[in-house]
Design a protein around this motif. Structure first.
Motif, PDB file in Angstrom:
ATOM      1  N   PHE A 165       1.792  11.161   5.833  1.00  0.00           N
ATOM      2  CA  PHE A 165       2.705  10.010   5.953  1.00  0.00           C
ATOM      3  C   PHE A 165       2.160   9.054   7.107  1.00  0.00           C
ATOM      4  CE2 PHE A 165       5.188  12.988   3.619  1.00  0.00           C
ATOM      5  CZ  PHE A 165       6.142  12.353   2.887  1.00  0.00           C
ATOM      6  N   GLN A 166       2.494   7.867   7.029  1.00  0.00           N
ATOM      7  CA  GLN A 166       2.163   6.779   7.899  1.00  0.00           C
ATOM      8  C   GLN A 166       2.543   7.212   9.300  1.00  0.00           C
ATOM      9  OE1 GLN A 166       2.978   2.800   6.712  1.00  0.00           O
ATOM     10  NE2 GLN A 166       1.802   1.787   8.086  1.00  0.00           N
ATOM     11  N   HIS A 167       3.735   7.525   9.392  1.00  0.00           N
ATOM     12  CA  HIS A 167       4.372   7.990  10.731  1.00  0.00           C
ATOM     13  C   HIS A 167       4.261   9.553  10.646  1.00  0.00           C
ATOM     14  CE1 HIS A 167       5.546   4.070  10.940  1.00  0.00           C
ATOM     15  NE2 HIS A 167       6.105   4.029  10.083  1.00  0.00           N
ATOM     16  N   LEU A 182      -3.330   9.677   1.528  1.00  0.00           N
ATOM     17  CA  LEU A 182      -3.175   9.741   3.020  1.00  0.00           C
ATOM     18  C   LEU A 182      -2.663   8.154   3.219  1.00  0.00           C
ATOM     19  CD1 LEU A 182      -6.361  11.139   2.411  1.00  0.00           C
ATOM     20  CD2 LEU A 182      -5.210  11.776   4.549  1.00  0.00           C
ATOM     21  N   ASP A 183      -1.576   7.918   4.022  1.00  0.00           N
ATOM     22  CA  ASP A 183      -0.800   6.546   4.253  1.00  0.00           C
ATOM     23  C   ASP A 183      -1.301   6.518   5.716  1.00  0.00           C
ATOM     24  OD1 ASP A 183       0.173   4.292   4.427  1.00  0.00           O
ATOM     25  OD2 ASP A 183       2.224   5.117   3.749  1.00  0.00           O
ATOM     26  N   GLU A 184      -2.480   5.544   6.027  1.00  0.00           N
ATOM     27  CA  GLU A 184      -2.849   5.362   7.564  1.00  0.00           C
ATOM     28  C   GLU A 184      -2.771   6.592   8.242  1.00  0.00           C
ATOM     29  OE1 GLU A 184      -1.685   1.525   9.189  1.00  0.00           O
ATOM     30  OE2 GLU A 184      -1.002   0.801   7.208  1.00  0.00           O
ATOM     31  N   PRO A 185      -3.282   7.647   7.900  1.00  0.00           N
ATOM     32  CA  PRO A 185      -3.232   8.727   8.837  1.00  0.00           C
ATOM     33  C   PRO A 185      -3.798   8.658  10.164  1.00  0.00           C
ATOM     34  CG  PRO A 185      -4.975   9.042   6.979  1.00  0.00           C
ATOM     35  CD  PRO A 185      -4.361   7.929   6.766  1.00  0.00           C
ATOM     36  N   LYS A 233       0.867  -1.260   0.006  1.00  0.00           N
ATOM     37  CA  LYS A 233      -0.086   0.034  -0.072  1.00  0.00           C
ATOM     38  C   LYS A 233       0.850   1.269   0.020  1.00  0.00           C
ATOM     39  CE  LYS A 233      -1.962  -1.238   3.977  1.00  0.00           C
ATOM     40  NZ  LYS A 233      -1.306  -2.582   4.229  1.00  0.00           N
ATOM     41  N   THR A 234       1.870   1.035   0.809  1.00  0.00           N
ATOM     42  CA  THR A 234       2.833   2.530   0.967  1.00  0.00           C
ATOM     43  C   THR A 234       3.416   2.565  -0.356  1.00  0.00           C
ATOM     44  OG1 THR A 234       2.897   2.305   3.381  1.00  0.00           O
ATOM     45  CG2 THR A 234       4.644   3.572   2.416  1.00  0.00           C
ATOM     46  N   THR A 235       3.995   1.520  -0.765  1.00  0.00           N
ATOM     47  CA  THR A 235       4.838   1.437  -2.001  1.00  0.00           C
ATOM     48  C   THR A 235       3.866   1.907  -3.293  1.00  0.00           C
ATOM     49  OG1 THR A 235       5.668  -0.787  -1.236  1.00  0.00           O
ATOM     50  CG2 THR A 235       6.188   0.086  -3.501  1.00  0.00           C
TER      51      THR A 235
HETATM   52 MG   LIG Z   1       2.609   1.122   4.787  1.00  0.00          MG
END
Ligand SMILES: [Mg+2]
Ligand SMILES: Nc1ncnc2c1ncn2[C@@H]1O[C@H](COP(=O)(O)OP(=O)(O)OP(=O)(O)O)[C@@H](O)[C@H]1O
Lengths: 236, 260
Positions: free
Chosen positions: B85-87, B160-163, B49-51
Protein backbone atom coordinates in the motif's frame (compact mmCIF):
# COMPACT_ATOMS: atom_id res chain seq x y z
CA UNK A 1 -28.65 6.30 63.60
CA UNK A 2 -30.31 9.04 61.63
CA UNK A 3 -28.93 12.28 60.32
CA UNK A 4 -32.17 13.85 61.56
CA UNK A 5 -31.19 13.55 65.19
CA UNK A 6 -27.48 12.70 65.18
CA UNK A 7 -24.59 14.90 64.10
CA UNK A 8 -23.05 14.06 60.74
CA UNK A 9 -19.73 13.23 62.34
CA UNK A 10 -21.19 10.51 64.54
CA UNK A 11 -23.09 8.94 61.67
CA UNK A 12 -19.93 9.02 59.66
CA UNK A 13 -17.95 7.21 62.36
CA UNK A 14 -20.72 4.68 62.86
CA UNK A 15 -20.64 3.86 59.18
CA UNK A 16 -17.28 2.14 59.81
CA UNK A 17 -18.66 0.09 62.66
CA UNK A 18 -19.05 -3.64 61.94
CA UNK A 19 -22.70 -3.33 62.94
CA UNK A 20 -23.39 -1.16 59.92
CA UNK A 21 -21.78 -3.72 57.63
CA UNK A 22 -23.54 -6.78 59.02
CA UNK A 23 -26.40 -6.79 56.55
CA UNK A 24 -24.38 -5.04 53.88
CA UNK A 25 -21.74 -7.71 53.37
CA UNK A 26 -24.10 -10.41 52.07
CA UNK A 27 -25.70 -7.75 49.88
CA UNK A 28 -22.30 -6.98 48.35
CA UNK A 29 -22.02 -10.58 47.27
CA UNK A 30 -25.49 -10.46 45.76
CA UNK A 31 -24.56 -7.34 43.85
CA UNK A 32 -21.29 -8.81 42.64
CA UNK A 33 -23.14 -11.90 41.48
CA UNK A 34 -25.69 -9.86 39.56
CA UNK A 35 -23.10 -7.51 38.10
CA UNK A 36 -20.82 -10.40 37.17
CA UNK A 37 -23.47 -12.43 35.37
CA UNK A 38 -24.97 -9.39 33.67
CA UNK A 39 -21.54 -8.25 32.49
CA UNK A 40 -20.80 -11.60 30.94
CA UNK A 41 -24.18 -11.61 29.17
CA UNK A 42 -23.71 -7.99 28.12
CA UNK A 43 -20.22 -8.66 26.83
CA UNK A 44 -21.24 -11.61 24.70
CA UNK A 45 -24.56 -10.17 23.54
CA UNK A 46 -23.20 -6.67 22.99
CA UNK A 47 -20.18 -7.78 20.98
CA UNK A 48 -22.29 -10.04 18.78
CA UNK A 49 -24.99 -7.43 18.25
CA UNK A 50 -22.43 -4.65 17.72
CA UNK A 51 -20.56 -6.77 15.17
CA UNK A 52 -23.74 -7.56 13.27
CA UNK A 53 -24.70 -3.88 13.27
CA UNK A 54 -21.27 -2.97 11.90
CA UNK A 55 -20.73 -5.57 9.22
CA UNK A 56 -24.26 -5.43 7.82
CA UNK A 57 -24.34 -1.69 7.23
CA UNK A 58 -24.20 -0.32 3.70
CA UNK A 59 -20.43 0.11 3.70
CA UNK A 60 -19.79 -2.94 5.84
CA UNK A 61 -18.11 -6.23 5.14
CA UNK A 62 -21.38 -8.09 4.46
CA UNK A 63 -23.99 -5.46 3.71
CA UNK A 64 -27.50 -6.72 4.53
CA UNK A 65 -29.39 -3.48 4.73
CA UNK A 66 -32.79 -4.78 5.89
CA UNK A 67 -31.22 -6.69 8.77
CA UNK A 68 -29.17 -3.68 9.75
CA UNK A 69 -32.20 -1.39 9.72
CA UNK A 70 -34.43 -3.70 11.73
CA UNK A 71 -31.79 -4.49 14.34
CA UNK A 72 -30.98 -0.84 14.63
CA UNK A 73 -34.65 -0.03 15.20
CA UNK A 74 -34.94 -2.69 17.92
CA UNK A 75 -31.82 -1.38 19.62
CA UNK A 76 -33.17 2.15 19.54
CA UNK A 77 -36.48 1.04 21.05
CA UNK A 78 -34.75 -0.80 23.89
CA UNK A 79 -32.44 2.12 24.50
CA UNK A 80 -35.24 4.64 24.66
CA UNK A 81 -36.71 2.97 27.75
CA UNK A 82 -35.58 4.33 31.12
CA UNK A 83 -33.98 1.57 33.16
CA UNK A 84 -36.77 1.51 35.75
CA UNK A 85 -39.42 0.98 33.08
CA UNK A 86 -37.31 -1.75 31.56
CA UNK A 87 -37.21 -3.53 34.91
CA UNK A 88 -40.98 -3.34 35.25
CA UNK A 89 -41.51 -4.42 31.65
CA UNK A 90 -39.30 -7.45 32.10
CA UNK A 91 -41.27 -8.77 35.07
CA UNK A 92 -43.69 -10.78 32.89
CA UNK A 93 -40.82 -11.91 30.69
CA UNK A 94 -38.94 -13.18 33.72
CA UNK A 95 -42.07 -15.02 34.85
CA UNK A 96 -42.29 -16.63 31.45
CA UNK A 97 -38.66 -17.72 31.37
CA UNK A 98 -37.88 -18.44 35.01
CA UNK A 99 -41.33 -19.08 36.45
CA UNK A 100 -40.99 -16.25 38.93
CA UNK A 101 -41.06 -12.53 38.51
CA UNK A 102 -38.78 -11.41 41.33
CA UNK A 103 -35.34 -12.10 42.71
CA UNK A 104 -31.82 -11.85 41.46
CA UNK A 105 -32.15 -13.93 38.31
CA UNK A 106 -35.33 -12.17 37.24
CA UNK A 107 -33.57 -8.83 37.48
CA UNK A 108 -30.63 -10.05 35.47
CA UNK A 109 -32.96 -10.37 32.49
CA UNK A 110 -33.96 -6.74 32.79
CA UNK A 111 -30.37 -5.66 33.28
CA UNK A 112 -29.23 -7.53 30.20
CA UNK A 113 -32.11 -6.24 28.09
CA UNK A 114 -31.08 -2.73 28.94
CA UNK A 115 -27.29 -3.07 28.85
CA UNK A 116 -26.81 -5.25 25.76
CA UNK A 117 -28.17 -2.61 23.35
CA UNK A 118 -26.18 0.10 25.07
CA UNK A 119 -22.92 -1.84 24.85
CA UNK A 120 -23.74 -2.92 21.28
CA UNK A 121 -23.81 0.73 20.23
CA UNK A 122 -20.47 1.32 21.93
CA UNK A 123 -19.00 -1.71 20.14
CA UNK A 124 -20.45 -0.50 16.86
CA UNK A 125 -18.98 2.97 17.21
CA UNK A 126 -15.55 1.52 18.01
CA UNK A 127 -15.65 -0.87 15.08
CA UNK A 128 -16.79 1.82 12.66
CA UNK A 129 -13.67 3.81 13.46
CA UNK A 130 -11.40 1.10 12.14
CA UNK A 131 -8.99 2.28 9.51
CA UNK A 132 -10.22 1.09 6.14
CA UNK A 133 -6.68 0.46 4.95
CA UNK A 134 -6.20 -2.28 7.52
CA UNK A 135 -9.26 -4.12 6.28
CA UNK A 136 -8.09 -3.67 2.69
CA UNK A 137 -4.68 -5.07 3.57
CA UNK A 138 -6.31 -8.12 5.09
CA UNK A 139 -8.61 -8.58 2.10
CA UNK A 140 -5.70 -8.29 -0.32
CA UNK A 141 -3.87 -11.15 1.37
CA UNK A 142 -6.86 -13.39 0.95
CA UNK A 143 -8.52 -13.24 4.37
CA UNK A 144 -12.14 -14.32 4.66
CA UNK A 145 -14.73 -12.01 6.21
CA UNK A 146 -14.69 -14.18 9.31
CA UNK A 147 -10.92 -13.78 9.63
CA UNK A 148 -11.18 -10.06 9.07
CA UNK A 149 -13.66 -9.76 11.92
CA UNK A 150 -11.73 -11.83 14.42
CA UNK A 151 -8.14 -11.22 13.40
CA UNK A 152 -8.33 -7.60 12.27
CA UNK A 153 -11.38 -5.67 13.43
CA UNK A 154 -11.53 -6.91 17.01
CA UNK A 155 -7.78 -6.79 17.76
CA UNK A 156 -7.46 -3.40 16.08
CA UNK A 157 -10.23 -1.86 18.16
CA UNK A 158 -9.58 -3.81 21.36
CA UNK A 159 -8.36 -0.81 23.40
CA UNK A 160 -11.48 1.13 22.58
CA UNK A 161 -13.70 -1.94 23.06
CA UNK A 162 -12.24 -2.28 26.54
CA UNK A 163 -13.00 1.34 27.33
CA UNK A 164 -16.55 0.83 26.07
CA UNK A 165 -16.95 -2.26 28.21
CA UNK A 166 -15.75 -0.29 31.24
CA UNK A 167 -18.53 2.20 30.64
CA UNK A 168 -20.98 -0.68 30.29
CA UNK A 169 -19.90 -2.34 33.55
CA UNK A 170 -20.38 0.92 35.42
CA UNK A 171 -23.85 1.28 33.92
CA UNK A 172 -24.61 -2.28 35.03
CA UNK A 173 -23.51 -1.46 38.58
CA UNK A 174 -25.73 1.59 38.76
CA UNK A 175 -28.67 -0.24 37.28
CA UNK A 176 -28.15 -3.14 39.66
CA UNK A 177 -28.54 -0.74 42.56
CA UNK A 178 -31.81 0.42 41.05
CA UNK A 179 -32.99 -3.15 40.52
CA UNK A 180 -32.60 -3.67 44.25
CA UNK A 181 -35.94 -1.91 44.70
CA UNK A 182 -37.67 -4.57 42.69
CA UNK A 183 -36.78 -7.57 44.74
CA UNK A 184 -33.31 -8.19 43.39
CA UNK A 185 -31.60 -7.56 46.69
CA UNK A 186 -28.06 -6.32 46.71
CA UNK A 187 -26.56 -3.04 47.77
CA UNK A 188 -29.34 -0.94 46.29
CA UNK A 189 -31.92 -2.82 48.31
CA UNK A 190 -29.95 -2.29 51.51
CA UNK A 191 -29.54 1.41 50.77
CA UNK A 192 -33.28 1.85 50.33
CA UNK A 193 -34.41 -0.32 53.21
CA UNK A 194 -31.96 0.98 55.80
CA UNK A 195 -31.18 4.43 54.50
CA UNK A 196 -34.65 5.45 53.39
CA UNK A 197 -37.18 3.38 55.30
CA UNK A 198 -35.41 2.96 58.65
CA UNK A 199 -33.28 6.07 58.66
CA UNK A 200 -30.15 4.08 59.49
CA UNK A 201 -27.97 6.48 57.63
CA UNK A 202 -24.72 4.86 58.68
CA UNK A 203 -25.70 1.83 56.57
CA UNK A 204 -26.54 4.10 53.67
CA UNK A 205 -23.08 5.66 53.98
CA UNK A 206 -21.41 2.27 53.99
CA UNK A 207 -23.39 1.29 50.88
CA UNK A 208 -22.19 4.45 49.16
CA UNK A 209 -18.55 3.61 49.97
CA UNK A 210 -18.91 0.20 48.42
CA UNK A 211 -20.49 1.55 45.23
CA UNK A 212 -17.87 4.26 44.86
CA UNK A 213 -15.05 1.79 45.44
CA UNK A 214 -16.53 -0.64 42.93
CA UNK A 215 -16.84 1.93 40.19
CA UNK A 216 -13.34 3.26 40.84
CA UNK A 217 -11.93 -0.22 40.71
CA UNK A 218 -13.64 -1.02 37.42
CA UNK A 219 -12.59 2.26 35.83
CA UNK A 220 -9.03 1.79 37.01
CA UNK A 221 -8.83 -1.76 35.68
CA UNK A 222 -10.36 -0.76 32.34
CA UNK A 223 -8.03 2.20 31.89
CA UNK A 224 -5.02 0.10 32.81
CA UNK A 225 -5.91 -2.70 30.40
CA UNK A 226 -6.45 -0.40 27.44
CA UNK A 227 -3.31 1.55 28.32
CA UNK A 228 -1.19 -1.60 28.36
CA UNK A 229 -2.42 -2.49 24.88
CA UNK A 230 -1.82 0.99 23.51
CA UNK A 231 1.65 1.05 25.04
CA UNK A 232 2.46 -2.27 23.46
CA UNK A 233 1.52 -0.81 20.10
CA UNK A 234 3.39 2.40 20.88
CA UNK A 235 0.33 4.51 20.29
CA UNK A 236 0.87 6.42 23.52
CA UNK B 1 3.03 -10.65 -27.17
CA UNK B 2 1.51 -13.81 -25.72
CA UNK B 3 -1.83 -13.85 -23.98
CA UNK B 4 -1.79 -11.17 -21.30
CA UNK B 5 -1.76 -12.16 -17.63
CA UNK B 6 -3.52 -8.98 -16.56
CA UNK B 7 -5.89 -7.09 -18.72
CA UNK B 8 -7.95 -3.97 -18.13
CA UNK B 9 -10.70 -3.62 -20.72
CA UNK B 10 -12.14 -0.14 -20.92
CA UNK B 11 -12.42 0.33 -17.17
CA UNK B 12 -14.05 3.47 -15.84
CA UNK B 13 -14.54 4.57 -12.29
CA UNK B 14 -16.30 7.71 -11.17
CA UNK B 15 -16.27 8.91 -7.57
CA UNK B 16 -18.91 11.23 -6.23
CA UNK B 17 -17.27 14.39 -4.94
CA UNK B 18 -18.30 16.76 -2.19
CA UNK B 19 -20.49 19.08 -4.29
CA UNK B 20 -22.51 16.30 -5.86
CA UNK B 21 -20.56 16.12 -9.11
CA UNK B 22 -18.39 13.21 -10.18
CA UNK B 23 -14.64 12.78 -10.36
CA UNK B 24 -13.66 10.64 -13.29
CA UNK B 25 -10.80 8.82 -11.60
CA UNK B 26 -10.50 6.48 -14.57
CA UNK B 27 -12.11 6.83 -17.98
CA UNK B 28 -12.07 3.98 -20.46
CA UNK B 29 -8.63 2.69 -19.54
CA UNK B 30 -7.29 -0.38 -21.31
CA UNK B 31 -3.97 -2.03 -20.55
CA UNK B 32 -2.44 -5.44 -21.12
CA UNK B 33 0.39 -6.82 -19.05
CA UNK B 34 2.07 -10.09 -19.80
CA UNK B 35 3.44 -12.61 -17.37
CA UNK B 36 6.72 -11.68 -15.75
CA UNK B 37 6.58 -8.10 -16.91
CA UNK B 38 7.60 -5.11 -14.78
CA UNK B 39 5.27 -2.22 -15.55
CA UNK B 40 5.34 1.21 -13.93
CA UNK B 41 2.41 3.61 -13.75
CA UNK B 42 3.47 7.20 -13.58
CA UNK B 43 1.54 10.45 -13.63
CA UNK B 44 0.59 13.45 -11.55
CA UNK B 45 -1.31 13.14 -8.32
CA UNK B 46 -4.96 12.25 -8.84
CA UNK B 47 -4.60 10.62 -12.26
CA UNK B 48 -6.08 7.37 -11.03
CA UNK B 49 -3.01 5.21 -10.38
CA UNK B 50 -4.25 3.96 -7.03
CA UNK B 51 -7.74 3.55 -8.44
CA UNK B 52 -6.45 1.31 -11.25
CA UNK B 53 -4.39 -0.75 -8.84
CA UNK B 54 -7.37 -1.23 -6.51
CA UNK B 55 -9.51 -2.42 -9.41
CA UNK B 56 -6.89 -5.01 -10.36
CA UNK B 57 -6.59 -6.02 -6.70
CA UNK B 58 -10.36 -6.48 -6.56
CA UNK B 59 -10.70 -4.05 -3.68
CA UNK B 60 -13.01 -1.87 -5.80
CA UNK B 61 -15.15 -2.55 -8.83
CA UNK B 62 -15.14 -0.60 -12.05
CA UNK B 63 -18.44 0.95 -13.06
CA UNK B 64 -17.77 0.13 -16.68
CA UNK B 65 -15.38 -2.32 -18.28
CA UNK B 66 -13.64 -5.17 -16.54
CA UNK B 67 -10.29 -6.27 -15.25
CA UNK B 68 -9.12 -9.80 -15.97
CA UNK B 69 -6.46 -12.11 -14.62
CA UNK B 70 -5.55 -15.03 -16.89
CA UNK B 71 -8.65 -14.21 -18.89
CA UNK B 72 -10.93 -14.53 -15.86
CA UNK B 73 -12.85 -11.52 -14.62
CA UNK B 74 -11.54 -10.18 -11.30
CA UNK B 75 -14.45 -10.16 -8.84
CA UNK B 76 -12.81 -9.61 -5.50
CA UNK B 77 -9.52 -9.64 -3.67
CA UNK B 78 -7.42 -12.78 -3.64
CA UNK B 79 -4.02 -13.85 -2.44
CA UNK B 80 -2.82 -14.30 -6.03
CA UNK B 81 -2.68 -10.52 -6.27
CA UNK B 82 -0.39 -9.10 -3.60
CA UNK B 83 -0.71 -5.45 -2.67
CA UNK B 84 1.83 -3.13 -1.09
CA UNK B 85 0.00 0.00 0.00
CA UNK B 86 0.83 3.64 -0.55
CA UNK B 87 0.73 4.23 3.18
CA UNK B 88 2.56 1.58 5.15
CA UNK B 89 -0.18 -0.55 6.41
CA UNK B 90 1.29 -3.06 8.80
CA UNK B 91 -0.96 -4.33 11.58
CA UNK B 92 0.21 -2.44 14.69
CA UNK B 93 -0.91 -5.16 17.09
CA UNK B 94 1.27 -7.79 15.37
CA UNK B 95 5.04 -8.05 15.58
CA UNK B 96 7.10 -7.81 12.38
CA UNK B 97 7.20 -11.58 12.19
CA UNK B 98 3.45 -11.94 12.74
CA UNK B 99 2.79 -9.30 10.11
CA UNK B 100 4.86 -11.19 7.57
CA UNK B 101 3.14 -14.44 8.52
CA UNK B 102 -0.35 -12.93 8.30
CA UNK B 103 -0.92 -13.97 4.69
CA UNK B 104 -0.01 -17.59 5.44
CA UNK B 105 -2.39 -17.63 8.40
CA UNK B 106 -5.14 -16.07 6.30
CA UNK B 107 -4.82 -18.90 3.81
CA UNK B 108 -4.50 -21.54 6.50
CA UNK B 109 -1.07 -22.75 5.38
CA UNK B 110 0.94 -21.34 8.27
CA UNK B 111 1.79 -24.71 9.83
CA UNK B 112 3.28 -26.18 6.67
CA UNK B 113 5.16 -23.05 5.73
CA UNK B 114 6.42 -21.86 9.09
CA UNK B 115 10.03 -21.90 7.90
CA UNK B 116 9.19 -19.54 5.07
CA UNK B 117 8.50 -16.81 7.58
CA UNK B 118 12.13 -16.90 8.67
CA UNK B 119 13.28 -16.87 5.06
CA UNK B 120 11.18 -13.82 4.29
CA UNK B 121 12.34 -12.04 7.43
CA UNK B 122 15.87 -12.61 6.16
CA UNK B 123 14.93 -11.55 2.64
CA UNK B 124 13.62 -8.27 4.02
CA UNK B 125 16.77 -7.83 6.10
CA UNK B 126 14.80 -7.76 9.31
CA UNK B 127 16.66 -10.37 11.35
CA UNK B 128 16.82 -9.29 14.95
CA UNK B 129 13.59 -7.29 14.58
CA UNK B 130 11.19 -10.23 14.38
CA UNK B 131 9.68 -9.41 17.73
CA UNK B 132 9.52 -5.65 17.23
CA UNK B 133 6.24 -3.87 16.68
CA UNK B 134 5.74 -1.73 13.55
CA UNK B 135 6.15 1.49 15.51
CA UNK B 136 9.56 0.43 16.71
CA UNK B 137 11.14 0.12 13.25
CA UNK B 138 12.13 2.71 10.67
CA UNK B 139 10.04 3.63 7.62
CA UNK B 140 12.34 1.74 5.27
CA UNK B 141 12.18 -1.37 7.45
CA UNK B 142 8.41 -1.11 7.64
CA UNK B 143 8.17 -0.90 3.87
CA UNK B 144 10.43 -3.95 3.54
CA UNK B 145 8.20 -5.77 5.99
CA UNK B 146 5.10 -4.95 3.96
CA UNK B 147 6.89 -6.11 0.83
CA UNK B 148 7.68 -9.40 2.55
CA UNK B 149 4.11 -9.64 3.81
CA UNK B 150 2.80 -9.35 0.26
CA UNK B 151 5.40 -11.64 -1.30
CA UNK B 152 5.05 -14.53 1.11
CA UNK B 153 1.78 -15.48 -0.57
CA UNK B 154 3.64 -16.12 -3.85
CA UNK B 155 1.31 -13.83 -5.77
CA UNK B 156 1.11 -14.04 -9.54
CA UNK B 157 1.03 -10.27 -9.57
CA UNK B 158 2.46 -7.83 -7.10
CA UNK B 159 0.77 -4.44 -7.04
CA UNK B 160 3.03 -1.80 -5.53
CA UNK B 161 1.47 1.58 -4.83
CA UNK B 162 4.30 4.09 -4.39
CA UNK B 163 6.02 1.78 -1.95
CA UNK B 164 9.12 3.96 -1.87
CA UNK B 165 7.42 7.34 -1.96
CA UNK B 166 8.02 8.27 1.64
CA UNK B 167 11.65 7.15 1.88
CA UNK B 168 14.93 9.02 1.70
CA UNK B 169 16.99 8.48 -1.44
CA UNK B 170 19.53 6.11 0.14
CA UNK B 171 16.88 3.75 1.37
CA UNK B 172 15.03 4.23 -1.86
CA UNK B 173 17.90 3.14 -4.09
CA UNK B 174 18.60 0.16 -1.89
CA UNK B 175 14.97 -0.92 -1.97
CA UNK B 176 14.74 -0.49 -5.72
CA UNK B 177 17.49 -3.07 -6.04
CA UNK B 178 15.79 -5.35 -3.56
CA UNK B 179 12.59 -5.14 -5.59
CA UNK B 180 14.41 -5.87 -8.83
CA UNK B 181 16.18 -8.75 -7.22
CA UNK B 182 12.92 -10.22 -5.97
CA UNK B 183 11.34 -9.74 -9.34
CA UNK B 184 14.15 -11.54 -11.15
CA UNK B 185 14.29 -14.39 -8.65
CA UNK B 186 10.60 -15.00 -8.10
CA UNK B 187 9.28 -14.16 -11.52
CA UNK B 188 6.19 -12.37 -10.24
CA UNK B 189 4.62 -9.81 -12.51
CA UNK B 190 4.99 -6.33 -11.05
CA UNK B 191 2.78 -3.29 -11.41
CA UNK B 192 4.57 -0.43 -9.77
CA UNK B 193 3.14 3.03 -9.14
CA UNK B 194 5.57 5.88 -8.74
CA UNK B 195 5.97 9.63 -9.01
CA UNK B 196 9.61 9.32 -9.82
CA UNK B 197 10.65 9.15 -13.47
CA UNK B 198 14.13 7.80 -12.70
CA UNK B 199 12.67 5.05 -10.61
CA UNK B 200 10.24 4.09 -13.35
CA UNK B 201 12.97 3.89 -15.99
CA UNK B 202 15.40 2.12 -13.70
CA UNK B 203 12.94 -0.62 -12.82
CA UNK B 204 10.49 -1.24 -15.60
CA UNK B 205 10.08 -2.98 -18.91
CA UNK B 206 7.34 -0.52 -19.78
CA UNK B 207 6.35 2.85 -18.36
CA UNK B 208 2.68 3.77 -18.52
CA UNK B 209 2.11 7.52 -18.47
CA UNK B 210 -1.25 8.62 -17.11
CA UNK B 211 -3.02 11.99 -17.14
CA UNK B 212 -5.67 13.24 -14.71
CA UNK B 213 -9.23 14.57 -15.06
CA UNK B 214 -10.30 12.26 -16.51
CA UNK B 215 -7.78 9.57 -15.54
CA UNK B 216 -6.42 8.10 -18.77
CA UNK B 217 -3.36 6.42 -20.20
CA UNK B 218 -1.67 8.92 -22.47
CA UNK B 219 1.28 6.85 -23.59
CA UNK B 220 3.09 3.59 -23.00
CA UNK B 221 6.85 3.63 -23.37
CA UNK B 222 9.05 0.57 -23.88
CA UNK B 223 12.25 0.82 -21.92
CA UNK B 224 14.58 -1.35 -23.94
CA UNK B 225 17.76 -0.93 -21.88
CA UNK B 226 19.86 -3.86 -20.74
CA UNK B 227 19.81 -4.68 -17.08
CA UNK B 228 21.47 -3.80 -14.78
CA UNK B 229 20.75 -0.23 -15.75
CA UNK B 230 22.80 2.83 -15.00
CA UNK B 231 21.08 6.01 -14.02
CA UNK B 232 23.66 8.17 -15.74
CA UNK B 233 23.73 6.48 -19.16
CA UNK B 234 23.11 8.78 -22.10
CA UNK B 235 20.11 6.72 -23.17
CA UNK B 236 18.70 6.76 -19.65
CA UNK B 237 19.03 10.53 -19.44
CA UNK B 238 17.45 11.02 -22.83
CA UNK B 239 14.47 8.87 -21.99
CA UNK B 240 14.09 10.67 -18.69
CA UNK B 241 14.06 14.02 -20.50
CA UNK B 242 11.45 12.85 -22.94
CA UNK B 243 9.18 11.43 -20.20
CA UNK B 244 9.52 14.59 -18.14
CA UNK B 245 8.50 16.55 -21.17
CA UNK B 246 5.47 14.35 -21.69
CA UNK B 247 4.53 14.91 -18.09
CA UNK B 248 4.87 18.67 -18.69
CA UNK B 249 7.49 18.97 -16.01
CA UNK B 250 10.17 20.72 -18.03
CA UNK B 251 10.34 23.87 -20.05
CA UNK B 252 8.92 27.18 -19.06
CA UNK B 253 7.90 27.60 -15.51
CA UNK B 254 4.12 27.56 -15.44
CA UNK B 255 1.92 29.35 -12.98
CA UNK B 256 0.97 26.79 -10.35
CA UNK B 257 -2.44 25.26 -10.77
CA UNK B 258 -3.20 25.55 -7.10
CA UNK B 259 -1.83 27.32 -4.09
CA UNK B 260 -1.47 25.91 -0.63
MG1 LIG C 1 -2.25 6.96 -5.13
N1 LIG D 1 -12.63 6.85 -2.25
C1 LIG D 1 -12.69 7.96 -3.03
N2 LIG D 1 -13.74 8.79 -2.95
C2 LIG D 1 -13.82 9.89 -3.74
N3 LIG D 1 -12.90 10.24 -4.63
C3 LIG D 1 -11.81 9.46 -4.76
C4 LIG D 1 -11.66 8.28 -3.96
N4 LIG D 1 -10.49 7.70 -4.30
C5 LIG D 1 -9.96 8.49 -5.25
N5 LIG D 1 -10.75 9.53 -5.53
C6 LIG D 1 -10.50 10.55 -6.55
O1 LIG D 1 -10.14 9.91 -7.73
C7 LIG D 1 -9.04 10.56 -8.36
C8 LIG D 1 -7.93 9.56 -8.57
O2 LIG D 1 -7.45 9.13 -7.30
P1 LIG D 1 -6.24 8.14 -7.13
O3 LIG D 1 -6.09 7.89 -5.69
O4 LIG D 1 -6.42 6.97 -8.00
O5 LIG D 1 -5.03 9.03 -7.65
P2 LIG D 1 -3.49 8.67 -7.67
O6 LIG D 1 -3.08 8.73 -9.08
O7 LIG D 1 -3.22 7.43 -6.93
O8 LIG D 1 -2.90 9.92 -6.90
P3 LIG D 1 -1.64 9.97 -5.90
O9 LIG D 1 -0.45 9.95 -6.78
O10 LIG D 1 -1.79 11.30 -5.23
O11 LIG D 1 -1.73 8.83 -4.99
C9 LIG D 1 -8.67 11.72 -7.46
O12 LIG D 1 -9.17 12.89 -8.05
C10 LIG D 1 -9.34 11.43 -6.16
O13 LIG D 1 -9.79 12.62 -5.59
Amino acid sequence: MSLLNTPFWEVFLASFDPAAWKSLVPAIWETLYMVGITCVITLVGGVILGLILTVTNTFGLLPIVWLNRSLSAVVNCLRSLPQMIMIILMIPVARMILGKAYGVNACIIALAASCIPMFARLVESSLLEIEKGKVDAAKAMGSSSFQIIFRIMIPETLPSLIRGFTVAIIAVISMTALAGNFGAGGIGDIAVRFGFQRFQHEVLFAAVYVLVALVQLVQFAGDAASKILLKKRHLI
Amino acid sequence: MSKPLIEARGVSRVYADADGGGVEALLDVSLEISKGEFVSLIGPSGCGKTTLLRLIAGLDEPQRGEALLDGVKIEGPSSERGYVFQHVNLFPWFTVEQNIAAGLKARGVYKERKDDVKAFVRLAGLEGFEKSYPHQISGGMAQRASLARALINDPKVLLLDEPLGALDSFTRFALQDIILDLWEKRGATMIFVTHDVDEAIYLSDRVVIMTPRPGRISEIIDVGFERPRHRNDAGFMKLRASILEKLNLVGERKAPEYFL
